[in-house]
Design a protein around this motif. Structure first.
Motif, PDB file in Angstrom:
ATOM      1  N   PRO A   1      -1.527   2.937   3.822  1.00  0.00           N
ATOM      2  CA  PRO A   1      -0.758   3.087   2.578  1.00  0.00           C
ATOM      3  C   PRO A   1       0.026   2.054   2.245  1.00  0.00           C
ATOM      4  N   SER A   2       0.250   1.517   0.906  1.00  0.00           N
ATOM      5  CA  SER A   2       1.024   0.615   0.526  1.00  0.00           C
ATOM      6  C   SER A   2       2.367   0.848   0.678  1.00  0.00           C
ATOM      7  N   PRO A   3       3.162  -0.550   0.771  1.00  0.00           N
ATOM      8  CA  PRO A   3       4.401  -0.231   1.117  1.00  0.00           C
ATOM      9  C   PRO A   3       5.426   0.675   0.402  1.00  0.00           C
ATOM     10  N   GLY A   4       5.209   0.401  -0.719  1.00  0.00           N
ATOM     11  CA  GLY A   4       5.996   1.390  -1.894  1.00  0.00           C
ATOM     12  C   GLY A   4       5.259   2.642  -2.110  1.00  0.00           C
ATOM     13  N   GLY A   5       4.205   3.126  -1.161  1.00  0.00           N
ATOM     14  CA  GLY A   5       3.759   4.336  -1.188  1.00  0.00           C
ATOM     15  C   GLY A   5       3.075   4.966  -2.441  1.00  0.00           C
ATOM     16  N   ARG A   6       2.772   3.838  -3.274  1.00  0.00           N
ATOM     17  CA  ARG A   6       2.015   4.087  -4.545  1.00  0.00           C
ATOM     18  C   ARG A   6       0.649   4.468  -4.324  1.00  0.00           C
ATOM     19  N   TYR A   7       0.065   3.559  -3.521  1.00  0.00           N
ATOM     20  CA  TYR A   7      -1.491   3.530  -3.123  1.00  0.00           C
ATOM     21  C   TYR A   7      -1.928   3.718  -1.806  1.00  0.00           C
ATOM     22  N   LEU A   8      -3.178   4.123  -1.615  1.00  0.00           N
ATOM     23  CA  LEU A   8      -3.832   4.177  -0.475  1.00  0.00           C
ATOM     24  C   LEU A   8      -4.992   3.340  -0.286  1.00  0.00           C
ATOM     25  N   LEU A   9      -5.295   2.553   0.829  1.00  0.00           N
ATOM     26  CA  LEU A   9      -6.251   1.457   0.563  1.00  0.00           C
ATOM     27  C   LEU A   9      -7.174   1.901   1.861  1.00  0.00           C
ATOM     28  N   TYR A  10      -8.526   2.046   1.494  1.00  0.00           N
ATOM     29  CA  TYR A  10      -9.595   2.523   2.618  1.00  0.00           C
ATOM     30  C   TYR A  10     -10.847   1.651   2.693  1.00  0.00           C
ATOM     31  N   LEU A  11     -11.425   1.677   3.544  1.00  0.00           N
ATOM     32  CA  LEU A  11     -12.917   1.311   3.406  1.00  0.00           C
ATOM     33  C   LEU A  11     -13.942   2.013   3.473  1.00  0.00           C
ATOM     34  N   ASP A  12     -15.104   1.990   2.517  1.00  0.00           N
ATOM     35  CA  ASP A  12     -16.019   2.804   2.522  1.00  0.00           C
ATOM     36  C   ASP A  12     -17.408   2.200   1.991  1.00  0.00           C
TER      37      ASP A  12
ATOM     38  N   VAL B   1       0.908 -15.493   7.839  1.00  0.00           N
ATOM     39  CA  VAL B   1       1.864 -15.520   9.193  1.00  0.00           C
ATOM     40  C   VAL B   1       3.014 -14.730   8.692  1.00  0.00           C
ATOM     41  N   ARG B   2       3.098 -13.808   9.497  1.00  0.00           N
ATOM     42  CA  ARG B   2       4.318 -12.859   9.259  1.00  0.00           C
ATOM     43  C   ARG B   2       5.592 -13.229  10.003  1.00  0.00           C
ATOM     44  N   LEU B   3       6.528 -14.035   9.558  1.00  0.00           N
ATOM     45  CA  LEU B   3       7.688 -14.524  10.083  1.00  0.00           C
ATOM     46  C   LEU B   3       8.687 -13.486  10.312  1.00  0.00           C
ATOM     47  N   ASP B   4       8.645 -12.433   9.498  1.00  0.00           N
ATOM     48  CA  ASP B   4       9.986 -11.423   9.696  1.00  0.00           C
ATOM     49  C   ASP B   4       9.118 -10.126   9.885  1.00  0.00           C
ATOM     50  N   ARG B   5       9.333  -9.719  11.156  1.00  0.00           N
ATOM     51  CA  ARG B   5       8.736  -8.428  11.488  1.00  0.00           C
ATOM     52  C   ARG B   5       9.075  -7.234  10.698  1.00  0.00           C
ATOM     53  N   GLU B   6      10.290  -7.360   9.937  1.00  0.00           N
ATOM     54  CA  GLU B   6      10.857  -6.054   9.169  1.00  0.00           C
ATOM     55  C   GLU B   6      10.279  -6.060   7.736  1.00  0.00           C
ATOM     56  N   GLU B   7       9.758  -7.130   7.473  1.00  0.00           N
ATOM     57  CA  GLU B   7       9.117  -7.308   5.757  1.00  0.00           C
ATOM     58  C   GLU B   7       8.245  -6.288   5.480  1.00  0.00           C
ATOM     59  N   GLU B   8       8.516  -5.656   4.368  1.00  0.00           N
ATOM     60  CA  GLU B   8       7.388  -4.548   3.885  1.00  0.00           C
ATOM     61  C   GLU B   8       6.641  -5.234   3.023  1.00  0.00           C
ATOM     62  N   SER B   9       6.820  -6.412   2.200  1.00  0.00           N
ATOM     63  CA  SER B   9       5.739  -6.835   1.184  1.00  0.00           C
ATOM     64  C   SER B   9       6.086  -8.368   1.314  1.00  0.00           C
ATOM     65  N   ILE B  10       5.013  -8.942   0.704  1.00  0.00           N
ATOM     66  CA  ILE B  10       4.839 -10.456   0.857  1.00  0.00           C
ATOM     67  C   ILE B  10       5.152 -10.814  -0.603  1.00  0.00           C
ATOM     68  N   ASP B  11       6.275 -11.838  -0.137  1.00  0.00           N
ATOM     69  CA  ASP B  11       6.935 -12.065  -1.832  1.00  0.00           C
ATOM     70  C   ASP B  11       6.142 -13.598  -2.239  1.00  0.00           C
ATOM     71  N   LEU B  12       5.403 -13.518  -3.057  1.00  0.00           N
ATOM     72  CA  LEU B  12       4.409 -14.894  -3.518  1.00  0.00           C
ATOM     73  C   LEU B  12       5.572 -15.636  -4.403  1.00  0.00           C
ATOM     74  N   ASP B  13       6.610 -15.201  -4.610  1.00  0.00           N
ATOM     75  CA  ASP B  13       7.579 -16.033  -5.501  1.00  0.00           C
ATOM     76  C   ASP B  13       8.419 -16.850  -4.571  1.00  0.00           C
TER      77      ASP B  13
END
Length: 963
Positions: free
Chosen positions: A481-492, A578-590
């Motif tokens: 699931p996406s961190p905001g709960g709007r989408y589900l990502l899967y492989l097919d 590289v995830r430097l904050d273990r609690e981050e929910e999303s990646i801030d490209l700003d």
């Protein structure tokens, strides 16, 4: 021209240095024990600030482990360069204000073993270091500890008293510190957790407050602000059981609830003052307790309220179920709902009958034992079983703790069951009133043989209603699931899809992107080729960041836009987030984000910075070394990483955001300069079908050009990516790379790529090609090459010994030797049937035995014994739960019957890897004796040439046994 005094002196110095360098000797086994292995925490953002950098970035805590057992904890002041050392220190945790460091202090292996033999408890101590003054305090017998979120208090729980079910050695939960720190508890068991004394120390003045009979504790989960400490009280007679809350700011103590019940499983809502817990409730008809759910909102505030849910008083609660303690309650983001686990509540079994000769009032186990003896000891294995009986038996405890997820809506008091079966996964969607359920009941058999599928449902948290959104999704563990709960990502079918949970629409988001996000080159025989993975989502679920072989792509949820963020493909450099904050929910490209880099052919590594709006990442570090484990201090722009090569011992470097100014903070293995040492080299070669492959080649310590050396080949799948990994010599690591080069051997670690259904032939193809490539260098004696491997590498070594003639000796540890007989066996340690592992796992046979018997035969060592010319030593542990040790026995007996040179080492009571120090050292000594004889013409001990009878061996053990 006449030489001047200066040039004469220079020549003398150069010749002296040359002689000195040439006289360096490799380390011997007597030297190995001093070698150090670095253990670093890798920063401290998010969660509890454990080892690594302190939150303010001014301190570094790391462990040093040695094969001689003289381990230690080191704490370094980065600016001053001073280091404080504590022997046998482990599990460091910084306070959030970076003023203190707490850690456990254990014992040496020898001392701990002596204490066990003397039947004394092996209980850790607690070390508490004042980072400002350097003063260190040691407190005896502390099982668990945790700093308060503001860093001003430390909770320390002693071990429970002897005989209470937890007072002997071993660590309790909650060794960490900081935010939401906890300790104690009973891991969800139905029996009571024993109480112990809890000491809460005010660090500023050293004043202690003691609380008795505490079975579990948990600090409020509020970073830098949490002041409340919840404690479960468990007294021997249960009369004082309850929940108490200590307010560290005011010093007040409150009783929230009290009874003779058991209290457990504290759950604080993140960044709030809401607390949940479980309270046991039993009756005369059922086995084990159900649990009342207790909740307090806004504790210690004027708006505080308490709430109770008793499933036995709810007529709508499903019959035959109970709430369970082996699923800790959890809060919804808004604090309106508590999620808990429910499972079957079975009837209480009848009291055991008393056997013959046992008195009716005899409370001993005699009657129960007699009753058990009267029961048949049979298991019924059935072809319709979803899991084989061996798996069921091995995992009975785990299976008995399966639960179904449920929701208690606090304001309405209503209960909603979300899970329908224990054989499903229900995952809550963040920031949505929904969950996803993956149900595989109809595909359980396929799942047990390596072909997982599941039906996917959306579940309404309010009423539990389900909507099926995907039927029979293969490899459902890739569903995210996406961190905001709007989408589900899967492989097919090798493509990424996204489902919009609001509209239920599914979109193929990668079909128009001109790259593959799945590793189509993988030699896996699983039904789905593995994806390269994904980094995460950007803010507000705006885009998902996917990986291809080299690069990162930002892809919109509707598939309309895909942007490549990196430029790795051109130079064949792999970029990863590289995830430097273990609690981050999303990646801030700003903001600037850090990326790791790895040259898949060059083996160079480094880090890059992707700045907002940049067309490509900026390289910060790029070196022909292994640079990894980038971490950041939680509250300061201070970074750490580890640098190493095969020649350079790993060390931590600390610097600012640009990394280029980083300085070395640690100094591991400084004495290495006194010894001759190896160096590594990358080789390139091709398999018979033209596949490009690589291998790591390590030179003998003190290598002299022009001299020919023996070589040992060590194999396990693909190892060349570890070219720059440093290896500390050890007698206990019996395949130690640095011990091999110290003994005067070249070491080759070739990559192996497998052809479907031909694992043995693939090994022979790739390994012989690698050996031929090394021989072109002219430094290896072609008649003095040995081969060695363990487990799946043991399969390789056994197959090469029986199917090729280029090796002078082979060592196969815990090998699979017969794919035919192994097909019907089990991984007894896990209980799974080998039919899964052989077809879709490492052995890559793809089809069942009965569909291609000849492939199983031609890829098994035992069927080529008649033409075997390579002396083979086989090692097995007779308690091996991964590869049944009869695989080694089978090859030995068949080779012995064929009069082949084979020796079998059987280590009694040992598993797949040797655990006992004496066995580890013995095996390594025998490895070097075996190769020493066949590759270096050293005199052979009698066990190699003549063997050793059982009685002779027992007499030798008595003679060598320490007085």
């Amino acid at each position: 021209m006449r030489p001047t005094l200066c040039t004469i002196a220079f020549a003398w110095l150069a010749s002296t240095l040359l002689v000195t360098a040439q006289t360096k000797l490799p380390p011997t086994p007597a030297d190995y024990g001093q070698w150090e292995t670095l253990e670093s925490g890798g920063g401290g953002r998010g969660g509890a600030p454990s080892g690594g950098l302190s939150p303010d970035g001014k301190w570094l805590a790391y462990g040093i482990n040695r094969s001689n057992g003289n381990d230690e904890l080191r704490v370094t002041n980065i600016a001053a360069g001073t280091t404080k050392i504590t022997a046998f220190g482990t599990q460091p945790a910084f306070s959030w204000d970076s003023h203190w460091l707490a850690f456990s202090i254990g014992y040496s292996e020898t001392q701990a073993e002596r204490m066990r033999k003397d039947e004394k408890p092996v209980q850790d101590k607690l070390g508490l270091l004042n980072l400002a003054t350097g003063e260190q305090t040691v407190i005896d017998a502390i099982q668990s500890f945790a700093f308060s979120p503001d860093g001003t208090w430390l909770a320390m729980r002693h071990y429970p008293p002897e005989g209470s079910g937890g007072g002997r050695g071993g660590a309790g939960g909650g060794r960490g510190g900081g935010r939401g720190g906890r300790g104690g508890g009973n891991n969800g068991a139905d029996d009571d957790a024993p109480g112990a004394t809890l000491i809460v120390r005010q660090l500023a003045n050293g004043r202690d407050t003691a609380f008795g009979n505490v079975s579990e504790f948990a600090w409020q989960d509020q970073k830098h602000k949490g002041k409340l400490l919840a404690m479960a009280i468990s007294t021997p007679d249960k009369t004082g059981n309850g929940i108490q809350v200590f307010d560290s700011q005011t010093g007040s103590l409150r009783v929230l609830d009290s009874s003779s019940s058991t209290y457990s499983n504290f759950a604080w809502r993140k960044d709030g003052a809401d607390l949940a817990a479980l309270k046991s409730k039993t009756d005369d008809k059922h086995d084990g307790p159900t649990h009342i759910v207790l909740a307090w909102k806004n504790l210690a505030e004027s708006s505080e309220s308490s709430h109770v849910y008793d499933p036995s008083g709810d007529q709508k609660f499903p019959a035959g179920l109970r709430t369970v303690a082996f699923r800790r309650p959890s809060w919804s983001d808004d604090g309106a709902t508590i999620f808990l686990g429910v499972a079957a509540w079975y009837p209480k079994p009848p009291e055991p009958k008393h056997g013959r000769g046992a008195k009716a009032d005899d409370d001993s186990a005699a009657g129960a034992n007699d009753a058990a003896d009267d029961q048949p000891a049979v298991e019924v294995w059935h072809w319709r079983d979803n899991e084989v009986m061996a798996y069921q038996a091995k995992n009975a405890t785990q299976e008995a703790r399966r639960y179904m997820l449920a929701a208690w809506h606090i304001d309405s008091g209503s209960f909603t069951q979300l899970g329908h079966e224990v054989t499903e996964d229900v995952t809550l969607l963040k920031h949505r009133n929904l969950a996803i359920a993956a149900e595989w009941k109809d595909y359980a058999l396929e799942r047990s043989i390596g072909r997982p599928s599941a039906d996917i449902y959306l579940v309404d948290l309010a009423n539990g209603q389900r909507t099926k959104i995907r039927e029979k999704l293969s490899e459902d563990h890739y569903l995210e699931p996406s961190p905001g709960g709007r989408y589900l990502l899967y492989l097919d079918h090798d493509q990424y899809w996204i489902i919009d949970v609001t509209t239920r629409a599914a979109v193929n988001i990668t079909k128009n992107v001109k790259t593959s996000f799945v590793n189509l080159e993988s030699d896996s025989t699983a039904p789905v080729k593995p994806p390269f993975g994904f980094a995460g989502w950007t803010k507000n679920d705006a885009e998902v960041i996917l990986y291809d072989k080299f690069d990162m792509w930002k892809v919109s949820p509707d598939g309309s836009r895909a942007v490549r963020l990196t430029d790795g493909a051109a130079d064949e450099v792999r970029y990863r987030y590289v995830r430097l904050d273990r609690e981050e929910e999303s990646i801030d490209l700003d903001k600037p984000v850090y990326l790791s880099m790895f040259g898949i052919w060059s083996k160079k590594s480094g880090y890059a910075l992707l700045r907002p709006g940049a067309a490509a990442p900026e390289k910060l570090l790029w070196a022909d070394k292994s640079l990894d484990r980038l971490g950041k201090a939680a509250d300061a722009p201070v970074f750490e990483y580890i640098s190493q090569t095969a020649e350079e011992s790993p060390n931590v470097f600390v610097g600012g955001p640009e990394l280029k100014d980083a300085k070395r903070v640690t100094d591991t293995n400084p004495f290495q300069s006194k010894y001759a040492w190896t160096h590594s080299e990358l080789i390139d070669y091709k398999s018979a079908n033209g596949t490009r492959l690589q291998g790591s080649l390590y030179y003998p310590d003190g290598y002299e050009a022009g001299k020919k050396y023996p070589m040992i080949v060590y194999m396990y799948e693909r190892l060349s990516d570890g070219l720059h990994h440093y290896n500390s010599p050890s007698e206990r690591s019996y395949y130690s790379a640095s011990a091999i080069t110290a003994h005067g051997y070249f070491l080759l670690q070739p990559d192996i790529v497998f052809t479907r259904s031909e694992p043995g032939l693939s090994v022979a193809d790739c390994v012989t090609a690698a050996v031929k490539k090394v021989l072109e260098k002219g430094a290896v004696d072609e008649h003095k090459i040995g081969v060695m491997g363990h487990s799946w590498g043991g399969f390789d070594a056994a197959f090469l010994a029986t199917h090729t003639h280029i090796f002078a000796a082979s060592v196969a540890g815990a090998p699979i030797t017969d794919l035919v007989s192994n097909y019907g066996n089990h991984h007894w340690s896990s209980g799974i049937a080998e039919t899964d592992h052989i077809e879709t796992g490492q052995q890559r046979m793809a089809v069942p035995l009965y569909e291609d018997l000849q492939a199983y035969i031609r890829n098994s060592a035992v069927f080529a014994v008649s033409t075997m010319t390579t002396p083979l030593m086989i090692e097995v542990g007779d308690a091996d739960g991964t590869v049944f040790y009869h695989q080694g026995v089978e090859l030995f007996n068949i080779a012995r019957r064929a009069r082949k040179n084979v020796v079998l080492l059987v280590y009694g009571g040992e598993d797949h890897g040797l655990r006992k120090k004496a066995d580890q050292v013995d095996y390594q000594h025998r490895i070097f004796a075996w190769f020493g004889h066949y590759l270096k013409d050293e005199p052979a001990p009698a066990w190699i040439t003549e063997g050793e009878s059982y009685l002779d061996h027992q007499r030798d053990l008595k003679m060598t046994k320490s007085p």
